[in-house]
Scaffold this motif. Structure first.
Motif, PDB file in Angstrom:
ATOM      1  N   PRO A 208      30.088  41.508  69.449  1.00 10.62           N
ATOM      2  CA  PRO A 208      30.801  39.677  69.768  1.00 10.62           C
ATOM      3  C   PRO A 208      31.736  39.382  68.690  1.00 10.62           C
ATOM      4  O   PRO A 208      32.560  38.630  68.946  1.00 10.62           O
ATOM      5  CB  PRO A 208      29.404  38.662  70.250  1.00 10.62           C
ATOM      6  N   LEU A 209      31.168  39.176  67.821  1.00 11.20           N
ATOM      7  CA  LEU A 209      32.685  38.012  66.863  1.00 11.20           C
ATOM      8  C   LEU A 209      33.493  39.033  66.634  1.00 11.20           C
ATOM      9  O   LEU A 209      34.609  38.442  66.733  1.00 11.20           O
ATOM     10  CB  LEU A 209      31.842  38.268  65.556  1.00 11.20           C
ATOM     11  N   VAL A 210      33.350  40.262  66.797  1.00  8.44           N
ATOM     12  CA  VAL A 210      34.289  40.708  66.462  1.00  8.44           C
ATOM     13  C   VAL A 210      36.052  40.865  67.464  1.00  8.44           C
ATOM     14  O   VAL A 210      36.513  40.947  67.432  1.00  8.44           O
ATOM     15  CB  VAL A 210      34.470  42.112  66.038  1.00  8.44           C
ATOM     16  N   GLN A 211      34.661  41.097  68.914  1.00  5.01           N
ATOM     17  CA  GLN A 211      35.526  41.111  70.004  1.00  5.01           C
ATOM     18  C   GLN A 211      36.003  39.747  69.987  1.00  5.01           C
ATOM     19  O   GLN A 211      37.081  39.879  71.164  1.00  5.01           O
ATOM     20  CB  GLN A 211      34.501  40.869  70.873  1.00  5.01           C
ATOM     21  N   LYS A 212      35.543  38.572  69.669  1.00  6.34           N
ATOM     22  CA  LYS A 212      36.814  36.628  69.504  1.00  6.34           C
ATOM     23  C   LYS A 212      37.162  37.015  69.053  1.00  6.34           C
ATOM     24  O   LYS A 212      38.508  37.026  68.529  1.00  6.34           O
ATOM     25  CB  LYS A 212      35.063  35.965  69.047  1.00  6.34           C
ATOM     26  N   GLN A 213      37.391  37.732  67.669  1.00  8.99           N
ATOM     27  CA  GLN A 213      39.008  38.297  66.615  1.00  8.99           C
ATOM     28  C   GLN A 213      39.863  39.110  67.550  1.00  8.99           C
ATOM     29  O   GLN A 213      40.950  38.620  68.124  1.00  8.99           O
ATOM     30  CB  GLN A 213      38.642  38.737  65.633  1.00  8.99           C
ATOM     31  N   ILE A 214      39.756  40.288  68.177  1.00 10.20           N
ATOM     32  CA  ILE A 214      40.562  41.182  69.215  1.00 10.20           C
ATOM     33  C   ILE A 214      41.039  39.573  70.498  1.00 10.20           C
ATOM     34  O   ILE A 214      41.884  39.672  70.693  1.00 10.20           O
ATOM     35  CB  ILE A 214      39.979  41.743  70.176  1.00 10.20           C
ATOM     36  N   ASP A 215      40.079  39.240  70.989  1.00  8.13           N
ATOM     37  CA  ASP A 215      40.949  38.160  72.045  1.00  8.13           C
ATOM     38  C   ASP A 215      41.226  37.015  71.896  1.00  8.13           C
ATOM     39  O   ASP A 215      42.712  36.758  72.636  1.00  8.13           O
ATOM     40  CB  ASP A 215      39.081  37.371  72.605  1.00  8.13           C
ATOM     41  N   ARG A 229      43.083  45.102  70.008  1.00  6.95           N
ATOM     42  CA  ARG A 229      42.164  46.568  69.504  1.00  6.95           C
ATOM     43  C   ARG A 229      43.281  47.294  68.451  1.00  6.95           C
ATOM     44  O   ARG A 229      42.693  47.557  67.597  1.00  6.95           O
ATOM     45  CB  ARG A 229      41.551  46.778  70.691  1.00  6.95           C
ATOM     46  N   ALA A 230      44.273  47.420  69.509  1.00  6.76           N
ATOM     47  CA  ALA A 230      45.117  48.581  68.784  1.00  6.76           C
ATOM     48  C   ALA A 230      45.274  47.912  66.983  1.00  6.76           C
ATOM     49  O   ALA A 230      45.616  48.396  65.759  1.00  6.76           O
ATOM     50  CB  ALA A 230      45.806  49.468  69.346  1.00  6.76           C
ATOM     51  N   LYS A 231      45.936  46.573  67.826  1.00 10.79           N
ATOM     52  CA  LYS A 231      46.428  46.037  66.339  1.00 10.79           C
ATOM     53  C   LYS A 231      45.934  45.771  64.997  1.00 10.79           C
ATOM     54  O   LYS A 231      45.888  45.735  63.913  1.00 10.79           O
ATOM     55  CB  LYS A 231      47.275  44.584  66.840  1.00 10.79           C
ATOM     56  N   LEU A 232      44.582  45.592  65.630  1.00  8.08           N
ATOM     57  CA  LEU A 232      43.295  45.253  64.459  1.00  8.08           C
ATOM     58  C   LEU A 232      43.227  46.305  63.903  1.00  8.08           C
ATOM     59  O   LEU A 232      42.741  46.977  62.759  1.00  8.08           O
ATOM     60  CB  LEU A 232      41.964  44.251  65.480  1.00  8.08           C
ATOM     61  N   LEU A 233      42.449  47.808  64.553  1.00  7.36           N
ATOM     62  CA  LEU A 233      42.376  48.646  64.255  1.00  7.36           C
ATOM     63  C   LEU A 233      43.586  49.568  62.837  1.00  7.36           C
ATOM     64  O   LEU A 233      43.239  50.088  62.041  1.00  7.36           O
ATOM     65  CB  LEU A 233      41.504  49.882  64.567  1.00  7.36           C
ATOM     66  N   GLY A 234      44.196  49.123  63.964  1.00  2.78           N
ATOM     67  CA  GLY A 234      46.217  49.858  63.101  1.00  2.78           C
ATOM     68  C   GLY A 234      45.733  48.950  61.796  1.00  2.78           C
ATOM     69  O   GLY A 234      46.813  50.373  60.879  1.00  2.78           O
ATOM     70  N   GLU A 235      45.352  48.452  61.362  1.00  4.61           N
ATOM     71  CA  GLU A 235      45.687  47.590  60.451  1.00  4.61           C
ATOM     72  C   GLU A 235      44.800  48.160  58.648  1.00  4.61           C
ATOM     73  O   GLU A 235      45.095  48.108  57.436  1.00  4.61           O
ATOM     74  CB  GLU A 235      45.343  46.234  59.834  1.00  4.61           C
ATOM     75  N   LYS A 236      43.688  48.784  58.989  1.00  7.81           N
ATOM     76  CA  LYS A 236      42.536  49.479  58.490  1.00  7.81           C
ATOM     77  C   LYS A 236      41.957  50.990  58.471  1.00  7.81           C
ATOM     78  O   LYS A 236      41.495  51.597  58.033  1.00  7.81           O
ATOM     79  CB  LYS A 236      41.450  48.537  57.929  1.00  7.81           C
ATOM     80  N   GLN A 237      41.870  50.914  59.710  1.00 12.34           N
ATOM     81  CA  GLN A 237      40.839  51.907  60.510  1.00 12.34           C
ATOM     82  C   GLN A 237      41.416  53.261  61.192  1.00 12.34           C
ATOM     83  O   GLN A 237      41.813  53.167  62.435  1.00 12.34           O
ATOM     84  CB  GLN A 237      39.793  51.663  61.392  1.00 12.34           C
TER      85      GLN A 237
END
Length: 277
Positions: A208-215, A229-237
């Motif tokens: 839920p905390l990560v979903q809040k970051q996505i939102d 989601r893709a932007k958040l993940l693309g930086e690291k994962q």
């Protein structure tokens, strides 16, 4: 908040109950990764003590659901992980309510981001206390009982940031690197016993905390949920996929198995390739 527990109900889960008769303490387990771990351990038959903050009614609902679904005893402690005396009290409660501690999962953690030159001292102290010192205190409290029984599993939830760093996360990165050092020392000190100590190092996990970051990213940058989601993940994962709390829980359960008896002092990434770069 010291919640009384029901007598053991009949099991309702079809999962293999490989941990039947074991007891587990999972810190920071009222939501997110910790709750996912508690769910998997309960499904495998372990009695569980939950810990964390949150709405008392919701915590009681979670506790009752875990107990009823999996046929295990579930207790709850509101112990503050920044206070060593309360950590000792939590372990004493687990012994009182559940008969001891066979499995300890040190999961509780907090985060704050800022450049080193601007990092507030009070946030540094709080992160080190909850993310690192609490793991030491809980481990110290359970080791005598585990060594006395000749069996125990200590699982520290570290992070990809226990292996690599990112800017603006000085306290978190320092604490998680410290958790890996603590893991290795405990593993060496228990190497000739039936107690093992290992660390799991998650990357981005969909909580839920990560979903809040996505939102927040979506709102701030005018992106769709998928693009955020893709932007958040693309930086690291590199996998561009989140790990899930269930996957972290499944790895924790494996570390409790006989197959993992000679896995000692390991730092196991679940990070979609983050630390392989």
């Amino acid at each position: 908040m010291d919640v009384s527990i029901p007598t053991r109900p009949g099991p309702q889960s079809s999962a293999l109950r490989t941990l039947a008769g074991k007891t587990a303490v999972v810190t920071g387990s009222t939501s997110g990764i910790g709750l996912g771990i508690a769910e998997v351990l309960a499904a495998q038959g372990a009695d569980v003590l939950l810990n964390g903050f949150g709405d008392p009614a919701e915590i009681d609902r979670v506790r009752t659901a875990l107990s009823g679904t999996h046929g295990v005893r579930v207790s709850y402690s509101a112990a503050d992980m920044s206070k060593p005396d309360e950590i000792d009290g939590m372990i004493a409660q687990a012994t009182r309510d559940l008969g001891g501690v066979d499995i300890l999962v040190n999961n509780a953690g907090i985060q704050h981001t800022a450049p080193v030159r601007e990092f507030p001292m009070e946030r540094w102290n709080a992160i080190i206390a909850i993310n690192l010192t609490a793991a030491f205190c809980a481990t110290r409290a359970v080791l005598p009982g585990m060594e006395g029984k000749g069996w125990g599993r200590i699982i520290n939830i570290a992070s990809a940031h226990g292996l690599v760093a990112s800017p603006h996360k000085a306290a978190y990165v320092a604490a998680k690197h410290g958790v890996l050092g603590l893991t290795k020392v405990v593993a060496l000190e228990t190497a000739r016993t039936g107690v093992t100590c290992n660390a799991i190092c998650p990357g981005w996990v969909l909580t839920p905390l990560v979903q809040k970051q996505i939102d927040d990213i979506a709102m701030r940058e005018g992106l769709s949920g998928d693009d955020a989601r893709a932007k958040l993940l693309g930086e690291k994962q590199p996998s561009l996929e989140f790990a899930t709390p269930d996957q972290i829980g499944a790895l924790a359960a494996f570390l409790c198995s006989d197959a993992a008896a000679q896995i000692r002092g390991a730092a196991l990434p679940v990070d979609g390739g983050w630390t392989a770069q």
